[in-house]
Every structure is written in structure tokens, then in C-alpha cells.
Design an enzyme around this catalytic site. Structure first.
Site, short mmCIF file in Angstrom:
data_model
loop_
_atom_site.label_atom_id
_atom_site.label_comp_id
_atom_site.label_asym_id
_atom_site.label_seq_id
_atom_site.Cartn_x
_atom_site.Cartn_y
_atom_site.Cartn_z
N MET A 84 -2.60 6.16 10.24
CA MET A 84 -2.52 7.52 10.73
C MET A 84 -2.65 7.87 12.05
SD MET A 84 -4.94 9.46 7.53
CE MET A 84 -4.32 11.03 8.05
N HIS A 85 -2.31 9.03 12.49
CA HIS A 85 -2.59 9.68 13.92
C HIS A 85 -2.00 9.02 15.05
CE1 HIS A 85 -6.14 10.86 11.58
NE2 HIS A 85 -6.66 9.71 11.67
N ASP A 243 -1.90 6.48 5.07
CA ASP A 243 -2.49 5.22 4.38
C ASP A 243 -3.43 5.55 2.96
OD1 ASP A 243 -4.23 5.91 6.04
OD2 ASP A 243 -4.29 3.82 6.99
#
Length: 512
Positions: A84-85, A243
Site C-alpha cells: 500500500m501507500h 495487500d
């Protein structure tokens, strides 16, 4: 589901990309993980080249097709998941402008404070489900805007890691709501980009990708991508998921009352909710789940399995050498030592803050502690204390979920830590609820493949896909007597952070 159809799941991780070709029942027909480097150009920075991800996907797809000997025309759909991110910035021609800034990058503390000054901490929490955080994407965008203005001016598209792979497969600029939740630009209640925050932070909405639910079709494999990968042009690519959201699908956690704990390098508790739940103290994250109309609450402990690995590398040379001689896993030998030590590790308590902390203490300054260390303690005591300390940290996160009145009656345990029956037993006794072990060793990649199956119409819903492919695992029940023996140590564990908080900050401020 038609058993003549196959599914492809792709998980763009931090250390490597995993590609899995599966039958509809989850049988793995081919699996390939391709590793790549992580760059740290400055202390606290973490970057990767998105081209490395794409090359890993190309190698992975070609490999699983070759290994399995399957006809790519049988692949019903492709599912995407990943870290992520991360911030990927493309120009108008789709070319990458700079290396991706990853989730673990810590350069944006000033930008987080600026976000709170502009929008207010409470308002950011209310809209996005989390306080402004260095790991999340919005602060990274503001950092580039401030420090690389000429590059930012050339940016036409912003994507997350898995969504760069979607772009290379389909030509579409898109993401899903579970991954978008981690950008801190999404209104998690409406599952749409927040016009309010985009206006306050002066980020043009046209830079952001189109939004999809995780099991929606988001595009089709292009002719160019088909030539490169060996896939068939026109194959469906699903919205996919972050995820942990995909791992939840893999573990069967798609309904309120269910949660999973994963013990990897970090540790996560991920629980499903029928409505948005936001912790006003910002100790855990509120996110959109992969199933439509569902949300999640997620904690993150930075150094879980990492704590045990640190202890292995630092103190357990004899066990490492023995494991090499006997051809066994060193963690199996460490487990055997810890099993000989009673609950409480000889009155030794470990705080697992080797990398600072996120949940339930969003504090980058706190550090690891052995409390109560004495001359009587051995490596076995240290191992037991580390395992108990990580288990205590998970219970403290679960306590926050319960404080938010989120029911958790069923817990699945997965990740590398789930291989330890001792560690899983600690969690079971501390949680006070039964735990099951996830039988799928494909994790998020299999969850992404299941989302793809729904997108292709092979199942009518995420819940149906999970129910049709579920395989019951080995269940453990909590022991009340052991739970009671843990409690005094746990209660002391909780007090230690409060007592040491000021000292952690003071230590961080000392000039070297």
C-alpha cells in the site's frame, strides 16, 4: 465456478512480486516470486523503480504459464494486489517521472504536520479513517510538490504500486477503494475521492485514478501487454485490493465478526465491519474492505517477526549452527527453547518497538525494551519474552477494536508466525477466542485471484467466492487458566509505554 477456468493472481510486494496461477478451487498450478532491490538514498528514505515491478510481473507470468503448461486462453481474469501507500508519478505519456516513494519511507513528518495545520487532525481522521501519517500517500505527494516542484508540474497521473501494473497491462489509470483508503485522499464513508481534502491540500483531482470496487472489472489486457506477457488480449483485469484486504479474502475474512492476525516482519490485525469505525485516538486505521458495503479496522505493529529475527541474528548463533547441521528451521529450535520456559518468561517483559510503532502507539520515537532482565535469564527466556511481547502487542490492538465495539468472534492466524504452534497458542489464550490457521500459503495473491473470479462472473459475490473455496483449518481454543496467568504481565506491559514515553522522546533528542 466453471472448473475449466483458471485465475491469475499478482502480488506486488516490497521485496518481490509473486505471481500465482490457480484453478478455481485454489489448487496452485504455478507460482513464481521475483525479487528486486529497495533503494535508500538517504536515511529514512525508501524507493523502488516501478520498472522492476513490471519486469518481475513479466517473468512471473511467463514462468507460471511455462511451468503449468496451461493454455492462457483458459485464464478467466487477472487479480492485482500489493504493497500500500507507494507514490508513483507519471507524465502525460505514461512515463515514470521518479522512483516510487514506498510505504516505509519516513521523510514526510513535516508534511504530516502541515496537513494537520491545514485540515485539522480530527477532520482528517473523520474523512480518511487515520491521522496524517508519513507512510501514507498524501504526505508523499505534498513532499514532491514542495521539494521537486518542476517534476510535480510535469505529473499527469498518480498511481499506487499494483495500479502501475494495471496500467502496463491495460492502459487504464485506475485503483480500488481498499488501496485508495491508504492514500488519505479518500472519503472512506462515500468510497469516493474527498473534494474537501483535495481542495485544502491543492491537489488536482485529475491526477488521481478512477475508482473501482475490488471485484469490479477495471480494464482488459491490451494487445501490447499480451505480446509481452503471453496472456490473451481482452482478458479481464479486476479492481484488485490492497495487500491486507486481499489477504483477508484469502483467509475467508469478509464478514463482520471475523478477523485475521498475520505475523510477518510486521504484524497486522484486520477485522471486517458492517459500517465505518474510526478510532478518535488514531491508534488503528479505518479502511474500505474488498467486499462492497464492508469496511475494515486494521492495526499495524512494526516489528513482530522482525523482533524474533533480530534476536536470532544477535543472540542465537548456537541454534543457527545446530539448525544448519540438522537441516531444520532455526525458529523450530528457538520454539523448543521457549516452550521450556513458563508463562511470564521468568518475569521478563519485552516491548517490541524496534522500528518505532504505529499501533496502538503512533510513535516513531519509541524503541525496544527488555524489562526485568537479570543474571538468571538465558536465551530461552529472551526468546519466550520476545514472543510474549509481540503477542501482548496484538492483544493491545485487539483491545482497541473491542473498545470501538467491533465484534471479533473468529480469528484466523496467518503469516510466518502461524507456523509456530507455541506463538499461535499464546495469541489464542490472550485473545480469549478460538483461532484457525489459514491453509492457503499463497496469501494475498490468492485473494486477488478470487476477486478476479468475481469480476469475471464466475461467482456472484466476494462472499460466495470465499464460501465456495473455503477449507477449514486446524482450530485452537483458548485456555482460561493460561489466560489468567498472562494477565498480570500484560497489565504491566501496558503501563510500561506510558511510563517510558517521555524517556523515548528524550533519547531521540540526544545529539550523537
Amino acid at each position: 465456478m466453471s472448473m475449466d477456468k483458471l485465475l491469475l493472481g499478482i502480488d506486488v510486494g516490497t521485496s518481490g512480486t509473486k505471481t500465482v496461477l490457480c484453478a478455481g478451487d485454489g489448487t496452485v498450478l504455478g507460482s513464481k516470486t521475483v525479487d528486486y532491490p529497495l533503494s535508500q538514498p538517504q536515511n529514512g528514505w525508501a524507493e523502488q523503480d516501478p520498472e522492476d515491478w513490471w519486469q518481475a510481473v513479466l517473468e512471473g507470468i511467463r514462468c507460471v504459464l511455462k511451468k503449468s503448461g496451461e493454455d492462457p486462453r483458459r485464464i478467466a481474469a487477472v487479480g492485482l494486489t500489493g504493497q500500500m501507500h507507494g507514490l508513483i508519478m507519471l507524465d502525460r505519456d505514461g512515463a515514470v517521472l521518479r522512483p516510487a516513494i514506498l510505504w516505509c519511507d519516513q521523510r514526510t513528518e513535516r508534511e504530516c504536520r502541515r496537513m494537520e495545520e491545514l485540515a485539522g487532525r480530527e477532520r482528517i481522521l473523520e474523512i480518511t479513517g487515520s491521522p496524517a501519517m508519513t507512510g501514507f500517500t498524501a504526505s508523499k505527494i505534498l513532499w514532491v510538490k514542495e521539494h521537486e516542484p518542476a517534476l510535480y508540474a510535469r505529473c499527469a497521473h498518480i498511481l499506487l504500486p499494483k495500479d502501475y501494473i494495471r496500467y502496463r497491462l491495460t492502459g487504464e489509470f485506475a485503483t480500488d477503494v481498499s488501496d485508495a483508503s491508504g492514500m488519505q485522499l479518500l472519503d472512506i464513508r462515500t468510497r469516493r475521492w474527498s473534494k474537501e481534502l483535495l481542495s485544502i491540500f491543492d491537489i488536482d483531482a485529475s491526477l488521481l485514478p478512477a475508482l473501482y470496487e475490488s471485484a469490479q472489472e477495471s480494464g482488459r489486457v491490451s494487445r501490447k501487454a499480451a505480446d509481452e506477457t503471453g496472456l490473451v488480449p481482452g482478458a479481464i483485469v479486476a479492481g484488485g485490493a490492497a495487500d491486507n484486504a486481499a489477504a483477508a479474502v484469502s483467509a475467508g475474512v469478509v464478514k463482520e465478526g471475523k478477523a485475521f492476525t498475520t505475523i510477518g516482519s510486521s504484524a497486522v490485525i484486520y477485522a471486517i465491519s458492517d459500517h465505518v469505525r474510526v478510532d478518535p485516538k488514531g491508534r488503528v486505521h479505518g479502511l474500505c474492505a474488498a467486499a462492497p458495503g464492508k469496511w475494515s479496522v486494521m492495526s499495524c505493529t512494526q516489528a513482530a517477526g522482525l523482533s524474533l529475527k533480530w534476536l536470532r541474528d544477535t543472540c542465537c548463533a548456537p541454534e543457527t549452527e545446530q539448525a544448519q547441521r540438522e537441516g531444520v528451521d532455526v525458529y523450530t529450535l528457538m520454539d523448543r527453547l521457549a516452550e521450556k520456559i513458563p508463562i511470564g518468561a521468568g518475569k521478563l517483559i519485552y516491548l517490541p518497538y524496534l522500528m518505532g510503532e504505529r499501533s496502538p502507539h503512533p510513535d516513531p520515537h519509541c524503541r525496544g525494551v527488555f524489562f526485568g532482565l537479570s543474571a538468571m535469564h538465558t536465551r530461552a527466556h529472551l526468546i519466550r519474552a520476545v514472543m510474549e511481547g509481540v503477542a501482548f502487542s496484538q492483544l493491545s490492538c485487539l483491545d482497541v477494536l473491542r473498545e470501538l465495539e467491533l465484534p471479533v468472534g473468529e480469528m484466523t492466524v496467518c503469516g510466518g508466525g502461524a507456523k509456530s504452534l507455541l506463538w499461535r497458542g499464546m495469541l489464542t489464550d490472550l485473545y480469549g477466542c478460538p483461532t484457525d490457521i489459514s491453509l492457503s500459503d499463497q496469501g494475498a495473491a490468492w485473494g486477488a485471484a478470487l476477486l478476479a473470479a468475481v469480476s469475471a462472473g464466475l461467482y456472484q459475490s466476494v462472499e460466495e467466492a470465499v464460501a465456495a473455496t473455503a477449507r477449514p483449518g486446524h482450530s485452537l481454543s483458548p485456555d482460561r487458566a493460561r489466560h489468567a496467568r498472562y494477565l498480570p504481565y500484560y497489565q504491566l506491559y501496558l503501563k510500561l509505554y506510558d511510563q517510558l514515553g517521555g524517556s523515548f522522546k528524550a533519547l531521540a533528542g540526544i545529539e550523537e
